[in-house]
Scaffold this motif. Sequence first.
Motif, PDB file in Angstrom:
ATOM      1  N   LYS A   7       0.971  -4.943  -5.828  1.00 20.81           N
ATOM      2  CA  LYS A   7      -0.420  -5.319  -6.109  1.00 20.81           C
ATOM      3  C   LYS A   7      -1.187  -4.143  -6.708  1.00 20.81           C
ATOM      4  O   LYS A   7      -1.930  -4.304  -7.688  1.00 20.81           O
ATOM      5  CB  LYS A   7      -1.107  -5.775  -4.813  1.00 20.81           C
ATOM      6  CG  LYS A   7      -2.598  -6.043  -4.969  1.00 20.81           C
ATOM      7  CD  LYS A   7      -3.247  -6.365  -3.626  1.00 20.81           C
ATOM      8  CE  LYS A   7      -4.753  -6.499  -3.767  1.00 20.81           C
ATOM      9  NZ  LYS A   7      -5.400  -6.769  -2.451  1.00 20.81           N
ATOM     10  N   LEU A   8      -1.018  -2.966  -6.149  1.00 20.13           N
ATOM     11  CA  LEU A   8      -1.725  -1.787  -6.629  1.00 20.13           C
ATOM     12  C   LEU A   8      -1.303  -1.434  -8.059  1.00 20.13           C
ATOM     13  O   LEU A   8      -2.131  -1.064  -8.895  1.00 20.13           O
ATOM     14  CB  LEU A   8      -1.493  -0.609  -5.690  1.00 20.13           C
ATOM     15  CG  LEU A   8      -2.042  -0.778  -4.272  1.00 20.13           C
ATOM     16  CD1 LEU A   8      -1.577   0.360  -3.380  1.00 20.13           C
ATOM     17  CD2 LEU A   8      -3.557  -0.868  -4.274  1.00 20.13           C
ATOM     18  N   LYS A   9      -0.013  -1.557  -8.357  1.00 21.30           N
ATOM     19  CA  LYS A   9       0.458  -1.283  -9.712  1.00 21.30           C
ATOM     20  C   LYS A   9      -0.133  -2.272 -10.713  1.00 21.30           C
ATOM     21  O   LYS A   9      -0.459  -1.909 -11.849  1.00 21.30           O
ATOM     22  CB  LYS A   9       1.991  -1.337  -9.759  1.00 21.30           C
ATOM     23  CG  LYS A   9       2.670  -0.132  -9.127  1.00 21.30           C
ATOM     24  CD  LYS A   9       4.185  -0.244  -9.251  1.00 21.30           C
ATOM     25  CE  LYS A   9       4.885   0.993  -8.722  1.00 21.30           C
ATOM     26  NZ  LYS A   9       6.366   0.874  -8.841  1.00 21.30           N
ATOM     27  N   ASN A  10      -0.258  -3.522 -10.310  1.00 26.46           N
ATOM     28  CA  ASN A  10      -0.852  -4.527 -11.187  1.00 26.46           C
ATOM     29  C   ASN A  10      -2.310  -4.201 -11.494  1.00 26.46           C
ATOM     30  O   ASN A  10      -2.769  -4.329 -12.637  1.00 26.46           O
ATOM     31  CB  ASN A  10      -0.760  -5.915 -10.558  1.00 26.46           C
ATOM     32  CG  ASN A  10       0.627  -6.510 -10.659  1.00 26.46           C
ATOM     33  OD1 ASN A  10       1.439  -6.085 -11.477  1.00 26.46           O
ATOM     34  ND2 ASN A  10       0.914  -7.494  -9.822  1.00 26.46           N
ATOM     35  N   ILE A  11      -3.042  -3.778 -10.472  1.00 24.96           N
ATOM     36  CA  ILE A  11      -4.445  -3.398 -10.690  1.00 24.96           C
ATOM     37  C   ILE A  11      -4.526  -2.203 -11.628  1.00 24.96           C
ATOM     38  O   ILE A  11      -5.331  -2.171 -12.563  1.00 24.96           O
ATOM     39  CB  ILE A  11      -5.146  -3.091  -9.353  1.00 24.96           C
ATOM     40  CG1 ILE A  11      -5.159  -4.316  -8.451  1.00 24.96           C
ATOM     41  CG2 ILE A  11      -6.581  -2.607  -9.600  1.00 24.96           C
ATOM     42  CD1 ILE A  11      -5.635  -4.040  -7.026  1.00 24.96           C
ATOM     43  N   ASP A 216       2.802   8.242  -9.683  1.00 25.14           N
ATOM     44  CA  ASP A 216       3.702   7.422  -8.884  1.00 25.14           C
ATOM     45  C   ASP A 216       2.917   6.886  -7.689  1.00 25.14           C
ATOM     46  O   ASP A 216       2.480   7.653  -6.827  1.00 25.14           O
ATOM     47  CB  ASP A 216       4.896   8.250  -8.413  1.00 25.14           C
ATOM     48  CG  ASP A 216       5.897   7.427  -7.610  1.00 25.14           C
ATOM     49  OD1 ASP A 216       5.626   7.171  -6.411  1.00 25.14           O
ATOM     50  OD2 ASP A 216       6.928   7.045  -8.180  1.00 25.14           O
ATOM     51  N   MET A 217       2.732   5.572  -7.654  1.00 24.27           N
ATOM     52  CA  MET A 217       1.866   4.966  -6.651  1.00 24.27           C
ATOM     53  C   MET A 217       2.328   5.272  -5.233  1.00 24.27           C
ATOM     54  O   MET A 217       1.511   5.570  -4.352  1.00 24.27           O
ATOM     55  CB  MET A 217       1.797   3.456  -6.873  1.00 24.27           C
ATOM     56  CG  MET A 217       0.751   2.758  -6.023  1.00 24.27           C
ATOM     57  SD  MET A 217      -0.958   3.291  -6.392  1.00 24.27           S
ATOM     58  CE  MET A 217      -1.225   2.475  -7.984  1.00 24.27           C
ATOM     59  N   GLU A 218       3.625   5.240  -5.007  1.00 24.41           N
ATOM     60  CA  GLU A 218       4.122   5.491  -3.653  1.00 24.41           C
ATOM     61  C   GLU A 218       3.842   6.928  -3.215  1.00 24.41           C
ATOM     62  O   GLU A 218       3.448   7.175  -2.070  1.00 24.41           O
ATOM     63  CB  GLU A 218       5.617   5.192  -3.580  1.00 24.41           C
ATOM     64  CG  GLU A 218       6.158   5.162  -2.159  1.00 24.41           C
ATOM     65  CD  GLU A 218       7.539   4.551  -2.053  1.00 24.41           C
ATOM     66  OE1 GLU A 218       8.043   4.429  -0.918  1.00 24.41           O
ATOM     67  OE2 GLU A 218       8.117   4.190  -3.099  1.00 24.41           O
ATOM     68  N   GLU A 219       4.048   7.885  -4.104  1.00 22.23           N
ATOM     69  CA  GLU A 219       3.758   9.286  -3.778  1.00 22.23           C
ATOM     70  C   GLU A 219       2.282   9.479  -3.461  1.00 22.23           C
ATOM     71  O   GLU A 219       1.918  10.211  -2.526  1.00 22.23           O
ATOM     72  CB  GLU A 219       4.167  10.205  -4.933  1.00 22.23           C
ATOM     73  CG  GLU A 219       5.648  10.480  -5.036  1.00 22.23           C
ATOM     74  CD  GLU A 219       5.962  11.638  -5.957  1.00 22.23           C
ATOM     75  OE1 GLU A 219       5.276  12.681  -5.847  1.00 22.23           O
ATOM     76  OE2 GLU A 219       6.872  11.499  -6.786  1.00 22.23           O
TER      77      GLU A 219
END
Length: 282
Positions: A7-11, A216-219
Amino acid sequence: MQHDISKLKNIASQVRRDIVRMVHACQSGHPGGSLGCADFLVALYFDAMKRKEGFDMKAKGEDVFYLSNGHISPVFYSVLAHAGYFEKSELATFRKLNSRLQGHPTTHEHLPGVRIASGSLGQGMSVAIGHAVGKKLDKDEDLVFTLHGDGELQEGQNWEAIMYASHNKVDNLIATIDYNGQQIDGPTSKVLSLGNLKTKFEAFDWKVLEVENGNDMEEILNVLDEAKSLTGQGQPICILLKTGMGHGVDYMMGSHAWHGKAPNDEQLTKALDQLEETLGDY
């Protein structure tokens, strides 16, 4: 803590589309740093920060954010709109006459989500520390987040504020540095070298965390979780976030040339071809 990374990557992808469209439409603005910070601001507003409905300047009972490097207003406005502070359709007024979405955020426009006029670099750290101290005096245990450009740290006022924060144990503050190594006139290493920022912040008695890939969203989510876990322990927190200028658009990536330059029609098309439309364009 579980995070909805998809979801965050899509935003973030949609925010990047907003950025290039906004800057192209008025042929003015700062796309490079905005694209580089999209992932961080999305992670902050849609995951890390505690937010209440509505907007008030005191913000008791919720976390707050201060944008110090106000020239990256396109990413800030897009994130605020997607977070519900105002209608996404207003993004089409960016830098237009009488718009609330000025090139650098202002407070006299009363745009929800904007707490200070920023863009005069070097001032945001002082303001954020002031609000953090205010929360302590108000017995409000929530946090203050702030974002700064790395070139912005060439301004001396930052270091007075950084010294004040550690001396006064402002441990409800998380300051993030957009460590992309670029500023308007070229690489920071050539314009005015910042040296070893980790060592400098630690010498001022801050706790320092580093993110090698600030896109990198996870980092990003992991470091924000860690930073929050370290608050309340007597030291302010600094995150050194190594981002890529112009991230997501191949011809902009890593170049200071796109610090404050708008894409032409052909360049806009190329950029949009590389950025997935996930939530619908405004």
